[in-house]
Structures are given as C-alpha cells and as structure tokens.
Design a protein around this motif. Sequence first.
Motif, PDB file in Angstrom:
ATOM      1  N   VAL A 176       0.818  -1.210   0.000  1.00 59.83           N
ATOM      2  CA  VAL A 176       0.000   0.000   0.000  1.00 59.83           C
ATOM      3  C   VAL A 176       0.852   1.260   0.000  1.00 59.83           C
ATOM      4  O   VAL A 176       0.560   2.216  -0.726  1.00 59.83           O
ATOM      5  CB  VAL A 176      -0.978   0.006   1.202  1.00 59.83           C
ATOM      6  N   SER A 177       1.953   1.262   0.757  1.00 60.09           N
ATOM      7  CA  SER A 177       2.754   2.498   0.759  1.00 60.09           C
ATOM      8  C   SER A 177       3.456   2.692  -0.586  1.00 60.09           C
ATOM      9  O   SER A 177       3.640   3.817  -1.037  1.00 60.09           O
ATOM     10  CB  SER A 177       3.743   2.536   1.920  1.00 60.09           C
ATOM     11  N   LEU A 178       3.798   1.578  -1.230  1.00 59.26           N
ATOM     12  CA  LEU A 178       4.374   1.661  -2.572  1.00 59.26           C
ATOM     13  C   LEU A 178       3.353   2.253  -3.536  1.00 59.26           C
ATOM     14  O   LEU A 178       3.633   3.178  -4.302  1.00 59.26           O
ATOM     15  CB  LEU A 178       4.787   0.263  -3.036  1.00 59.26           C
ATOM     16  N   LEU A 179       2.116   1.719  -3.424  1.00 58.59           N
ATOM     17  CA  LEU A 179       1.033   2.196  -4.294  1.00 58.59           C
ATOM     18  C   LEU A 179       0.811   3.687  -4.118  1.00 58.59           C
ATOM     19  O   LEU A 179       0.689   4.423  -5.105  1.00 58.59           O
ATOM     20  CB  LEU A 179      -0.264   1.468  -3.938  1.00 58.59           C
ATOM     21  N   SER A 180       0.768   4.156  -2.854  1.00 64.32           N
ATOM     22  CA  SER A 180       0.450   5.571  -2.668  1.00 64.32           C
ATOM     23  C   SER A 180       1.607   6.458  -3.106  1.00 64.32           C
ATOM     24  O   SER A 180       1.403   7.607  -3.481  1.00 64.32           O
ATOM     25  CB  SER A 180       0.022   5.869  -1.226  1.00 64.32           C
ATOM     26  N   ALA A 181       2.830   5.915  -3.095  1.00 61.25           N
ATOM     27  CA  ALA A 181       3.963   6.719  -3.566  1.00 61.25           C
ATOM     28  C   ALA A 181       3.973   6.807  -5.088  1.00 61.25           C
ATOM     29  O   ALA A 181       4.321   7.842  -5.665  1.00 61.25           O
ATOM     30  CB  ALA A 181       5.271   6.123  -3.064  1.00 61.25           C
ATOM     31  N   VAL A 182       3.578   5.721  -5.733  1.00 63.70           N
ATOM     32  CA  VAL A 182       3.661   5.657  -7.190  1.00 63.70           C
ATOM     33  C   VAL A 182       2.406   6.217  -7.858  1.00 63.70           C
ATOM     34  O   VAL A 182       2.446   6.680  -9.005  1.00 63.70           O
ATOM     35  CB  VAL A 182       3.905   4.185  -7.626  1.00 63.70           C
ATOM     36  N   ALA A 183       1.279   6.212  -7.118  1.00 68.63           N
ATOM     37  CA  ALA A 183      -0.023   6.513  -7.725  1.00 68.63           C
ATOM     38  C   ALA A 183      -0.033   7.838  -8.477  1.00 68.63           C
ATOM     39  O   ALA A 183      -0.452   7.888  -9.643  1.00 68.63           O
ATOM     40  CB  ALA A 183      -1.100   6.506  -6.651  1.00 68.63           C
ATOM     41  N   ILE A 184       0.446   8.908  -7.835  1.00 69.35           N
ATOM     42  CA  ILE A 184       0.326  10.239  -8.435  1.00 69.35           C
ATOM     43  C   ILE A 184       1.156  10.363  -9.723  1.00 69.35           C
ATOM     44  O   ILE A 184       0.611  10.710 -10.787  1.00 69.35           O
ATOM     45  CB  ILE A 184       0.711  11.333  -7.415  1.00 69.35           C
ATOM     46  N   PRO A 185       2.474  10.062  -9.668  1.00 71.59           N
ATOM     47  CA  PRO A 185       3.234  10.149 -10.919  1.00 71.59           C
ATOM     48  C   PRO A 185       2.671   9.244 -12.009  1.00 71.59           C
ATOM     49  O   PRO A 185       2.576   9.662 -13.175  1.00 71.59           O
ATOM     50  CB  PRO A 185       4.638   9.668 -10.516  1.00 71.59           C
ATOM     51  N   ALA A 186       2.265   8.032 -11.636  1.00 70.96           N
ATOM     52  CA  ALA A 186       1.740   7.091 -12.620  1.00 70.96           C
ATOM     53  C   ALA A 186       0.473   7.633 -13.264  1.00 70.96           C
ATOM     54  O   ALA A 186       0.282   7.553 -14.486  1.00 70.96           O
ATOM     55  CB  ALA A 186       1.466   5.742 -11.961  1.00 70.96           C
ATOM     56  N   LEU A 187      -0.378   8.210 -12.420  1.00 73.09           N
ATOM     57  CA  LEU A 187      -1.653   8.758 -12.902  1.00 73.09           C
ATOM     58  C   LEU A 187      -1.404   9.908 -13.868  1.00 73.09           C
ATOM     59  O   LEU A 187      -2.003   9.976 -14.956  1.00 73.09           O
ATOM     60  CB  LEU A 187      -2.449   9.250 -11.697  1.00 73.09           C
ATOM     61  N   LEU A 188      -0.506  10.829 -13.464  1.00 70.25           N
ATOM     62  CA  LEU A 188      -0.177  11.975 -14.326  1.00 70.25           C
ATOM     63  C   LEU A 188       0.326  11.481 -15.677  1.00 70.25           C
ATOM     64  O   LEU A 188      -0.154  11.906 -16.735  1.00 70.25           O
ATOM     65  CB  LEU A 188       0.917  12.833 -13.667  1.00 70.25           C
ATOM     66  N   LEU A 189       1.281  10.566 -15.620  1.00 70.27           N
ATOM     67  CA  LEU A 189       1.891  10.051 -16.848  1.00 70.27           C
ATOM     68  C   LEU A 189       0.835   9.384 -17.718  1.00 70.27           C
ATOM     69  O   LEU A 189       0.696   9.695 -18.908  1.00 70.27           O
ATOM     70  CB  LEU A 189       2.983   9.043 -16.461  1.00 70.27           C
ATOM     71  N   PHE A 190       0.065   8.489 -17.114  1.00 69.40           N
ATOM     72  CA  PHE A 190      -0.905   7.708 -17.868  1.00 69.40           C
ATOM     73  C   PHE A 190      -1.978   8.604 -18.493  1.00 69.40           C
ATOM     74  O   PHE A 190      -2.250   8.518 -19.694  1.00 69.40           O
ATOM     75  CB  PHE A 190      -1.536   6.657 -16.953  1.00 69.40           C
ATOM     76  N   PHE A 191      -2.571   9.485 -17.706  1.00 73.53           N
ATOM     77  CA  PHE A 191      -3.641  10.357 -18.211  1.00 73.53           C
ATOM     78  C   PHE A 191      -3.148  11.203 -19.379  1.00 73.53           C
ATOM     79  O   PHE A 191      -3.805  11.293 -20.417  1.00 73.53           O
ATOM     80  CB  PHE A 191      -4.155  11.279 -17.103  1.00 73.53           C
ATOM     81  N   LEU A 192      -1.981  11.832 -19.185  1.00 75.02           N
ATOM     82  CA  LEU A 192      -1.519  12.777 -20.200  1.00 75.02           C
ATOM     83  C   LEU A 192      -1.058  12.051 -21.465  1.00 75.02           C
ATOM     84  O   LEU A 192      -1.379  12.456 -22.578  1.00 75.02           O
ATOM     85  CB  LEU A 192      -0.410  13.666 -19.622  1.00 75.02           C
ATOM     86  N   VAL A 193      -0.321  10.957 -21.292  1.00 74.91           N
ATOM     87  CA  VAL A 193       0.162  10.223 -22.466  1.00 74.91           C
ATOM     88  C   VAL A 193      -1.017   9.597 -23.217  1.00 74.91           C
ATOM     89  O   VAL A 193      -1.095   9.668 -24.450  1.00 74.91           O
ATOM     90  CB  VAL A 193       1.194   9.147 -22.053  1.00 74.91           C
TER      91      VAL A 193
END
Lengths: 320, 179
Positions: free
Chosen positions: B8-25
């Motif tokens: 869970v802590s890995l998920l919450s650390a990665v979630a924001i950058p991953a979301l930004l990258l995924f949405f925009l790309v």
Amino acid sequence: MLNHIWLALIVIGILTAAGRDIYDVTQNSYGNGVPWMLQIESPESIEAYGEPVNAVLLIPRRQIALHFKDFSEHVDVRIPARVTLTHATDGFAVLDMSGGDVPERFKVMAAALGGEGMLTVRLRHNAAGWEAAIDPVSLVYLKKVTNAAFDIAGVAVQIAIGLIGIMALWLGVMKVAEKAGLITHLARFMRPITVRLFPDIPVDHPAVGSMIMNISANMLGLGNAATPFGLKAMEELDELNTKKGVATDSMVTFLALNTSCITLIPATAIAVRAAAGSSDPAIIIGTSFLASLTATIFAVTISKLLARVKMFRWDRSEAE
Amino acid sequence: MDIFRTVVSLLSAVAIPALLLFFLVYGAFRKVKVYEVAVEGAKEGFTIAVRIIPYLVLMLVSIAIFRASGAMDVFITLVRPLTDLVGIPAEVLPMAIMRPLSGSGSLGIMTETMRAYGTDSPIGVLVSTLYGSTETTFYVLAVYFGAVGIRNTRHALPTGLLADFIAFLAAVFFVGLVL
C-alpha cells in the motif's frame, strides 16, 4: 438538520463561555485585587535603577492557595522574569510564562491580559516583603471565543485559497482524461457496483468516474488529490440536480462513502504514534481498516434509509 | 501485515506520478491537445476554491466557538451515560466528539491522550485507530457542498455522524479483539 447543529454549536459555545466567566467572577478564580507576596531571587545584583536584570520570582505555595481557591496542585512556583526597579521599593517585572512548570492558571492569565506568554506585574516593597500587583483578569472565555472566531475566519480563507493550486492541477489533468474518454471507461468498468450505489445517475456519466477517483485516492491516503476529484464529482452530480441548492440522494451517498472512507494506511496516525515513541506504530492498520470498512457499509445503508424518512425526502425538500 | 503495508505504501507513492503520466500520455495518444485542454480545466480550480469560502468560514467559526468555550467538557458529561452503556471508554470520549468537528483539534487530542495513557496501551491504540478510521465530517460537508452551492444538505449530516458513531463502536470492538 445542519442549520440546527450549526446554530447549536454557536449558542452552546457562547452560553458556556459566559457561564464559566460568571462563575469565575463570583468565585474570584483569578484572585483579582489580592496582592501577591513573593520573593525575588536574583542571580545578578541590582546595581542601577531602571536597568532590567534577569531574576527568578519565587511564589510560595500559600500564596497560590490564597489566590486560586479551587487549584489542586499547591507547590512553590519559580518563574523566570526580567525585573526592573525604578526605586529601592518600586519597580515592575515581566514574567516568562512559557515554561513547563508554570501553572496553567498563570498562562491563562497571561493570555487573557494579551501578553503572548509574558505577564507584566508591578512590584512594591513593604514591611512584609515584595508585593506584586497583577491587572484584574476577567471574561477569559468570552475573550477566547471572540479571538477564536476571528482567527479561524482568516484560517478558513487560507485553507480555501490553498486549494486553488492543487485544484487547478488536478482539474486540468482530469479534463484531459475526460476528453480522452478515460473517465467514461472507468465508469463503465465499475458499473456493477455503481448502479446499485447511485441508481439515479446514468452509468457512463463522468460523475461516476470522478467519484471512483476520489474514493481510490482517499483509500491510498492521497488527500491532496482526493479533494479535487471529489469536488469535480460534486459539480458533475450537480449537473443532474433538478433542484439547485438541495443535496441529491447520490450526493449524500457519495459523501457518506467519502467521510467514512475505507482506510488502507492511516498515515497521519501512524506518524504521530511513531513520533510518540510507540514500539509498534503500524499496529493500528488492521483495526483502522476493519473499523472504517464497517463504517462504510453502515454509512451507505444509513444514507439509503434516511433518504426515505419523511423530513429528508427528496420530493419534500425545497431550496430555501 | 508487513507485506500489505509495503504494497500500500508503494502504491500511494507511485499513484500520483503514474496517474499523471498515464492520463496525459493516453490523452496525447487519443489526439487531445493536452496542454490547451488542461489549462481550460485548471481554470475551474479558482472558481471552485473561491466558492467554498463562505461555507468554510461559517462552518469553522461555529466549531471554533464551541471549542474555545470549553463546552466540550460539559457535552462529555451529558453523553457519558450513553457511551458508558455501549462500552466506549470515557478516556477516548474527547476524541470521539472532536473527530467529526475538527481535524487539528482531534490530532491534538490524539497526541495528548497517547502521552497520558501510553502509545501502546489499549487507550493509545484505540485513540489512534479512531483518528485513523474516520474523517472530519463537518469540514468535508462544508467543502463539498460549498463547492456546488448546496444549502439544504438533507440527511447528509445525520448520515455522516451516525457513520462516525458506528466507526467508533467498530474501533472499540476491533481494538478489543486485537489487544
């Protein structure tokens, strides 16, 4: 409902404050008008009148008992101070009330007299020794209430202004996701759950996507991202609202989900536990998860049940 | 539990950058003019934040008055017979009452209570579970309804407060099971 509770908080608050202040006046809880007899323990000798020196004021326990009649701890109190003598028998002292062993009552007095942890007293020497006079303290709670109201009004605006940046960032990104059709995909994917939770929203409405984003961000403890998603969801839910200014069933169910939100990692609570020296700060992960899961299930059920109660029913609710 | 925590802590650390990258790309891939569209969406951020102000000011002022007056002590005396009945320890009552009202207030109470009873004592674990498992209901209602100008909140407040109450009961129950 909110109207009544909002008003009740204010009325109860002001009446309690007034009641406590009246009690303090009748009991003379702050020992107003009674001079304090104390000793000056000065490590530096006082050489020149008008020059401040560091000293410690010793207030004997009998004096404390005399002034604070309801006070439970009666010990001698030593308070560091800057003492200035204008004559051999006259002067004043600024007491530093920020120390840990200063009785709470003194701190309250200092705050009530507006000294920010400092309390100024007038000193006079007579046959019995040094005598200190403190300005009368009164209406402590009413003043506290006034200050709290003014302070928080400013804080509230700061909180809202602070949201602007993070809101702009996420609403911008969300707009791209929406244009690309991602939010609709997300909504369709979660359809089996969302049709039951929000029967009055079309299945691929963008509100569903935003709500899912909000709840997911909340579960991961990403409060900063959760709020923009949630407010976006509220805007989209409001587009379906036929009575502006009145909460729809879906809005209430969404907020029930949001406020009771399932917590995977209660990050703040764990951090505070670790800072307080816990041997197992993360022990609360399991209990928080189960407690919040239970609360979420009940919250959704309660929101559905209360929606049918006469005083809350949609068809009986008007925008004032 | 440790694996769950790491994931869970890995998920919450990665979630924001991953979301930004995924949405925009993904947006760019679907031929969305990403920057132009993002700016257009971002403009709403200001309006929403400003729209919240009156709701937030009035809600927080009412709670601040209640807190500053020390009325909570009086309130605790009033509700205590009820909470004794359902088994909530009296030591965590200030927390239970402050939690829906004020985030900073309940954070302070959690710290105080843990200092007084020990972080790893049943009371310490319970008070931090209480803090971790619920939200500041009044704040959320003010902000979320404020954003869309809802004044008649219907059953939202009773629902939120009842859910908080259930969360407290559940916390008492589950902490009792663990310790």
